[in-house]
Design a protein around this motif. Structure first.
Motif, PDB file in Angstrom:
ATOM      1  N   PHE A 296       1.510  -3.994   5.041  1.00  0.00           N
ATOM      2  CA  PHE A 296       2.087  -2.785   4.468  1.00  0.00           C
ATOM      3  C   PHE A 296       1.209  -2.262   3.335  1.00  0.00           C
ATOM      4  O   PHE A 296       0.880  -2.997   2.407  1.00  0.00           O
ATOM      5  CB  PHE A 296       3.492  -3.077   3.934  1.00  0.00           C
ATOM      6  CG  PHE A 296       4.190  -1.871   3.391  1.00  0.00           C
ATOM      7  CD1 PHE A 296       4.845  -1.011   4.242  1.00  0.00           C
ATOM      8  CD2 PHE A 296       4.186  -1.601   2.039  1.00  0.00           C
ATOM      9  CE1 PHE A 296       5.489   0.107   3.757  1.00  0.00           C
ATOM     10  CE2 PHE A 296       4.824  -0.486   1.535  1.00  0.00           C
ATOM     11  CZ  PHE A 296       5.479   0.371   2.392  1.00  0.00           C
ATOM     12  N   ASN A 297       0.824  -1.005   3.425  1.00  0.00           N
ATOM     13  CA  ASN A 297       0.037  -0.347   2.397  1.00  0.00           C
ATOM     14  C   ASN A 297       0.480   1.114   2.363  1.00  0.00           C
ATOM     15  O   ASN A 297       0.089   1.904   3.229  1.00  0.00           O
ATOM     16  CB  ASN A 297      -1.452  -0.469   2.708  1.00  0.00           C
ATOM     17  CG  ASN A 297      -2.330   0.149   1.646  1.00  0.00           C
ATOM     18  OD1 ASN A 297      -1.857   0.855   0.765  1.00  0.00           O
ATOM     19  ND2 ASN A 297      -3.616  -0.119   1.735  1.00  0.00           N
TER      20      ASN A 297
ATOM     21  N   VAL B 199      14.226  -1.397   6.417  1.00  0.00           N
ATOM     22  CA  VAL B 199      14.235  -0.195   5.567  1.00  0.00           C
ATOM     23  C   VAL B 199      14.306  -0.586   4.096  1.00  0.00           C
ATOM     24  O   VAL B 199      13.607   0.002   3.255  1.00  0.00           O
ATOM     25  CB  VAL B 199      15.397   0.752   5.968  1.00  0.00           C
ATOM     26  CG1 VAL B 199      15.601   1.846   4.939  1.00  0.00           C
ATOM     27  CG2 VAL B 199      15.143   1.354   7.339  1.00  0.00           C
ATOM     28  N   SER B 200      15.120  -1.578   3.778  1.00  0.00           N
ATOM     29  CA  SER B 200      15.214  -2.042   2.386  1.00  0.00           C
ATOM     30  C   SER B 200      13.871  -2.575   1.894  1.00  0.00           C
ATOM     31  O   SER B 200      13.441  -2.255   0.780  1.00  0.00           O
ATOM     32  CB  SER B 200      16.272  -3.134   2.256  1.00  0.00           C
ATOM     33  OG  SER B 200      17.529  -2.649   2.633  1.00  0.00           O
ATOM     34  N   CYS B 201      13.199  -3.367   2.718  1.00  0.00           N
ATOM     35  CA  CYS B 201      11.893  -3.915   2.329  1.00  0.00           C
ATOM     36  C   CYS B 201      10.853  -2.810   2.177  1.00  0.00           C
ATOM     37  O   CYS B 201      10.025  -2.855   1.259  1.00  0.00           O
ATOM     38  CB  CYS B 201      11.418  -4.940   3.353  1.00  0.00           C
ATOM     39  SG  CYS B 201      12.310  -6.496   3.283  1.00  0.00           S
ATOM     40  N   ILE B 202      10.891  -1.806   3.048  1.00  0.00           N
ATOM     41  CA  ILE B 202       9.938  -0.696   2.958  1.00  0.00           C
ATOM     42  C   ILE B 202      10.171   0.101   1.690  1.00  0.00           C
ATOM     43  O   ILE B 202       9.225   0.462   0.980  1.00  0.00           O
ATOM     44  CB  ILE B 202      10.014   0.190   4.219  1.00  0.00           C
ATOM     45  CG1 ILE B 202       9.406  -0.563   5.412  1.00  0.00           C
ATOM     46  CG2 ILE B 202       9.311   1.527   4.007  1.00  0.00           C
ATOM     47  CD1 ILE B 202       9.640   0.106   6.751  1.00  0.00           C
ATOM     48  N   ILE B 203      11.432   0.379   1.371  1.00  0.00           N
ATOM     49  CA  ILE B 203      11.740   1.127   0.136  1.00  0.00           C
ATOM     50  C   ILE B 203      11.279   0.343  -1.085  1.00  0.00           C
ATOM     51  O   ILE B 203      10.667   0.912  -2.002  1.00  0.00           O
ATOM     52  CB  ILE B 203      13.246   1.455   0.065  1.00  0.00           C
ATOM     53  CG1 ILE B 203      13.587   2.508   1.128  1.00  0.00           C
ATOM     54  CG2 ILE B 203      13.646   1.937  -1.322  1.00  0.00           C
ATOM     55  CD1 ILE B 203      15.070   2.743   1.307  1.00  0.00           C
ATOM     56  N   LEU B 204      11.528  -0.959  -1.097  1.00  0.00           N
ATOM     57  CA  LEU B 204      11.069  -1.787  -2.219  1.00  0.00           C
ATOM     58  C   LEU B 204       9.541  -1.841  -2.277  1.00  0.00           C
ATOM     59  O   LEU B 204       8.954  -1.848  -3.364  1.00  0.00           O
ATOM     60  CB  LEU B 204      11.637  -3.198  -2.122  1.00  0.00           C
ATOM     61  CG  LEU B 204      13.130  -3.319  -2.394  1.00  0.00           C
ATOM     62  CD1 LEU B 204      13.621  -4.717  -2.074  1.00  0.00           C
ATOM     63  CD2 LEU B 204      13.436  -2.960  -3.842  1.00  0.00           C
ATOM     64  N   GLY B 205       8.879  -1.858  -1.116  1.00  0.00           N
ATOM     65  CA  GLY B 205       7.412  -1.848  -1.074  1.00  0.00           C
ATOM     66  C   GLY B 205       6.830  -0.549  -1.601  1.00  0.00           C
ATOM     67  O   GLY B 205       5.832  -0.545  -2.320  1.00  0.00           O
ATOM     68  N   ILE B 206       7.475   0.574  -1.263  1.00  0.00           N
ATOM     69  CA  ILE B 206       7.019   1.873  -1.775  1.00  0.00           C
ATOM     70  C   ILE B 206       7.214   1.925  -3.283  1.00  0.00           C
ATOM     71  O   ILE B 206       6.328   2.352  -4.023  1.00  0.00           O
ATOM     72  CB  ILE B 206       7.780   3.030  -1.076  1.00  0.00           C
ATOM     73  CG1 ILE B 206       7.392   3.089   0.388  1.00  0.00           C
ATOM     74  CG2 ILE B 206       7.487   4.358  -1.773  1.00  0.00           C
ATOM     75  CD1 ILE B 206       8.278   4.014   1.201  1.00  0.00           C
ATOM     76  N   TYR B 207       8.382   1.466  -3.759  1.00  0.00           N
ATOM     77  CA  TYR B 207       8.661   1.459  -5.188  1.00  0.00           C
ATOM     78  C   TYR B 207       7.666   0.581  -5.932  1.00  0.00           C
ATOM     79  O   TYR B 207       7.123   0.967  -6.956  1.00  0.00           O
ATOM     80  CB  TYR B 207      10.103   0.976  -5.424  1.00  0.00           C
ATOM     81  CG  TYR B 207      10.429   0.812  -6.884  1.00  0.00           C
ATOM     82  CD1 TYR B 207      10.624   1.930  -7.693  1.00  0.00           C
ATOM     83  CD2 TYR B 207      10.523  -0.454  -7.452  1.00  0.00           C
ATOM     84  CE1 TYR B 207      10.927   1.787  -9.030  1.00  0.00           C
ATOM     85  CE2 TYR B 207      10.812  -0.600  -8.787  1.00  0.00           C
ATOM     86  CZ  TYR B 207      11.014   0.513  -9.575  1.00  0.00           C
ATOM     87  OH  TYR B 207      11.292   0.366 -10.898  1.00  0.00           O
TER      88      TYR B 207
END
Length: 136
Positions: free
Chosen positions: A57-58, A124-132
């Motif tokens: 993820f980047n 989705v939760s992990c992606i949102i936390l990764g973006i944050y």
């Protein structure tokens, strides 16, 4: 007359019979994890995409270069072929299959749809936390 699925001594089921019986969400994760391991082990990912690092993820790469596969591949990437990979695949298969076939009773009846919702919500939760985290 119903088909008899009982096998006798010396009868073996084929790989395709076993694979056909795997529940759909488990099949997606098992196949996806195997394909990403194959791609990294045999250097099938071009260096222009970053090689094996192109699967992680980047957010800047996703938003700037439109590498949308990086929204899915972090959840199915377990490294290359190794003993650790074999254990990972075994645990992934057993736990996913067990939950998908006989889930905890959530009141919705339990099925592949319940597992999909659980996995989707977690992703989705992990992606949102990764973006944050990447914007800090």
């Amino acid at each position: 007359m119903a088909a008899n699925n009982v096998r006798g001594v010396g009868d073996t089921g084929s790989f395709s019979d076993w694979y056909r019986e795997v529940p759909p969400i488990t099949k997606f994760f098992f196949t996806g994890t195997f394909i990403t391991a194959m791609c990294t082990s045999f250097n099938l990912i071009p260096s222009s995409l970053g090689g094996p690092a192109g699967l992680v993820f980047n957010w800047s790469s996703i938003s700037r270069d439109f590498h949308i596969w990086k929204l899915i591949t972090p959840f199915i990437f377990a490294g290359g072929f190794s003993l650790n990979f074999v254990f990972h695949m075994f645990i992934l298969y057993e736990n996913c299959k067990r939950y998908e076939v006989d889930p905890y009773n959530t009141g919705a009846g339990g099925s592949s749809a319940d597992m999909f919702y659980m996995i989707f919500f977690g992703m989705v939760s992990c992606i949102i936390l990764g973006i944050y985290e990447s914007t800090l």
